[in-house]
Design a protein around this motif. Structure first.
Motif, PDB file in Angstrom:
ATOM      1  N   ARG A 145       0.844  -1.200   0.000  1.00 26.01           N
ATOM      2  CA  ARG A 145       0.000   0.000   0.000  1.00 26.01           C
ATOM      3  C   ARG A 145       0.885   1.259   0.000  1.00 26.01           C
ATOM      4  O   ARG A 145       0.679   2.185  -0.776  1.00 26.01           O
ATOM      5  N   ALA A 180       2.619   1.770  -3.276  1.00 25.51           N
ATOM      6  CA  ALA A 180       1.685   2.239  -4.311  1.00 25.51           C
ATOM      7  C   ALA A 180       1.448   3.736  -4.170  1.00 25.51           C
ATOM      8  O   ALA A 180       1.456   4.473  -5.162  1.00 25.51           O
ATOM      9  N   LEU A 181       1.254   4.187  -2.939  1.00 25.13           N
ATOM     10  CA  LEU A 181       0.985   5.610  -2.709  1.00 25.13           C
ATOM     11  C   LEU A 181       2.208   6.467  -3.063  1.00 25.13           C
ATOM     12  O   LEU A 181       2.077   7.533  -3.659  1.00 25.13           O
ATOM     13  N   VAL A 239      -4.464   5.517  -6.956  1.00 27.14           N
ATOM     14  CA  VAL A 239      -4.456   4.259  -6.217  1.00 27.14           C
ATOM     15  C   VAL A 239      -5.828   4.062  -5.580  1.00 27.14           C
ATOM     16  O   VAL A 239      -6.347   4.947  -4.898  1.00 27.14           O
ATOM     17  N   GLU A 240      -6.434   2.919  -5.831  1.00 30.28           N
ATOM     18  CA  GLU A 240      -7.729   2.578  -5.235  1.00 30.28           C
ATOM     19  C   GLU A 240      -7.497   1.419  -4.279  1.00 30.28           C
ATOM     20  O   GLU A 240      -7.253   0.287  -4.697  1.00 30.28           O
ATOM     21  N   ASP A 241      -7.535   1.731  -2.988  1.00 32.23           N
ATOM     22  CA  ASP A 241      -7.256   0.734  -1.954  1.00 32.23           C
ATOM     23  C   ASP A 241      -8.557   0.062  -1.526  1.00 32.23           C
ATOM     24  O   ASP A 241      -9.408   0.687  -0.914  1.00 32.23           O
ATOM     25  N   LYS A 242      -8.710  -1.217  -1.857  1.00 35.92           N
ATOM     26  CA  LYS A 242      -9.935  -1.940  -1.490  1.00 35.92           C
ATOM     27  C   LYS A 242      -9.653  -2.948  -0.363  1.00 35.92           C
ATOM     28  O   LYS A 242     -10.382  -3.915  -0.198  1.00 35.92           O
ATOM     29  N   ARG A 243      -8.573  -2.724   0.343  1.00 34.58           N
ATOM     30  CA  ARG A 243      -8.153  -3.519   1.487  1.00 34.58           C
ATOM     31  C   ARG A 243      -7.658  -4.917   1.110  1.00 34.58           C
ATOM     32  O   ARG A 243      -6.533  -5.265   1.403  1.00 34.58           O
ATOM     33  N   THR A 262      -7.707  -6.011  -2.095  1.00 33.30           N
ATOM     34  CA  THR A 262      -7.067  -5.836  -3.394  1.00 33.30           C
ATOM     35  C   THR A 262      -6.620  -4.383  -3.478  1.00 33.30           C
ATOM     36  O   THR A 262      -7.075  -3.551  -2.697  1.00 33.30           O
ATOM     37  N   LEU A 263      -5.740  -4.110  -4.434  1.00 34.67           N
ATOM     38  CA  LEU A 263      -5.312  -2.726  -4.629  1.00 34.67           C
ATOM     39  C   LEU A 263      -5.172  -2.488  -6.132  1.00 34.67           C
ATOM     40  O   LEU A 263      -4.528  -3.263  -6.835  1.00 34.67           O
ATOM     41  N   GLU A 301      -4.442  -4.425 -11.125  1.00 36.60           N
ATOM     42  CA  GLU A 301      -4.903  -4.688  -9.764  1.00 36.60           C
ATOM     43  C   GLU A 301      -4.211  -5.936  -9.234  1.00 36.60           C
ATOM     44  O   GLU A 301      -4.057  -6.908  -9.956  1.00 36.60           O
ATOM     45  N   ARG A 348      -4.491  -8.974  -6.480  1.00 38.50           N
ATOM     46  CA  ARG A 348      -5.549  -9.597  -5.676  1.00 38.50           C
ATOM     47  C   ARG A 348      -5.187 -11.039  -5.349  1.00 38.50           C
ATOM     48  O   ARG A 348      -4.359 -11.648  -6.033  1.00 38.50           O
TER      49      ARG A 348
END
Ligand SMILES: [Mg+2]
Length: 257
Positions: A110, A113-114, A125-129, A131-132, A171, A173
């Motif tokens: 994470r 990525a940021l 960056v879309e953090d979906k916990r 997946t990213l 992504e 995952r």
């Protein structure tokens, strides 16, 4: 599995008897936005989906890369049977929910990525916990660097993780569940069981579900022009999908004119 150019003919409109319908969201029901958080639900779509669900006796599900909670806010007050995070989480027709399979993504990924996005305007960056996703729609030149970044994560995280590529997005995952396994899980439940599945989607992640729909005696409808695809039919864009759904959502006597 068959991989060819899907034909231009969509499925027959009046023939919903014994069908189950599975719908991807971004790029299928909704026009893709420049940023994932800028997506818009057109007026009337929720009503169409609710009517269609009634006409299918409840055999209508969303199958998306977004999280179920996010889909619920987008389509409120409608809460359909739903597969979120590309099949990692599922809400069954009776409302019970499985928590996401696999572990939450490690903190260093994470953070990396940021930091990566901070140096590249337009990379989101879309953090979906669990997946990213790293989006580069607004920074197409970053594609190669995004790809290298994700491949680096695969090397670090090791077995148990995979890369899901999509339209201007990469992504990471957990392996083991995808839109195909999600479709199969829902198809084991009433009112989906015993019906013929129809999966509508636009992106590579939907190919898993096209394959599974075909395996279970149904077929896929590709939105757009990508080839090859396991889908049998195609519609040109989300506007065409919405018109097609609105037509099917009409009361029986009107749609069989
Ligand atoms: Mg999509």
């Amino acid at each position: 599995m068959r991989r060819a150019a899907p034909s231009a003919a969509p499925a027959p409109v009046a023939d919903l008897h014994g069908r189950a319908l599975f719908l991807d969201v971004d790029g299928t029901l909704l026009d893709i936005a420049a940023r994932p958080d800028a997506i818009r639900v057109p007026a009337g779509l929720v009503t169409v989906l609710a009517r269609l669900s009634d006409r299918l006796d409840g055999a209508l599900a969303l199958v998306s890369g977004r999280a179920i909670d996010e889909l619920d806010s987008l389509f409120a007050p409608l809460q359909l049977p739903t597969a979120g995070l590309h099949g990692l989480e599922i809400r069954l027709p009776d409302g019970t929910r499985s928590s996401p399979a696999g572990e939450a993504l490690a903190g260093p990924v994470r953070a990396e990525a940021l930091a990566f996005a901070a140096g590249r305007p337009g990379v989101i960056v879309e953090d979906k916990r669990h997946t990213l996703a790293v989006h580069f729609r607004l920074a197409p030149d970053a594609e190669g660097a995004v790809d290298a970044l994700a491949r680096g994560w695969l090397a670090t995280l090791g077995a148990g993780w995979e890369i899901q590529r999509g339209k201007a997005v990469v992504e990471i995952r957990p392996v083991g569940r995808d839109k195909g396994t999600a479709l199969a899980t829902l198809m084991r439940q009433a009112p989906f069981d015993g019906r013929v599945p129809l999966m509508v989607g636009d992106d590579l992640t939907d190919e898993h579900a096209f394959d599974m729909a075909a395996t279970l005696g149904g077929h896929g409808v590709l939105v757009g022009h990508r080839q090859p695809s396991a889908a049998r039919f195609r519609l040109p864009d989300p506007a065409a999908v919405r018109a097609w759904l609105a037509d099917m959502a009409q009361p029986l006597q009107e749609s069989r004119r």
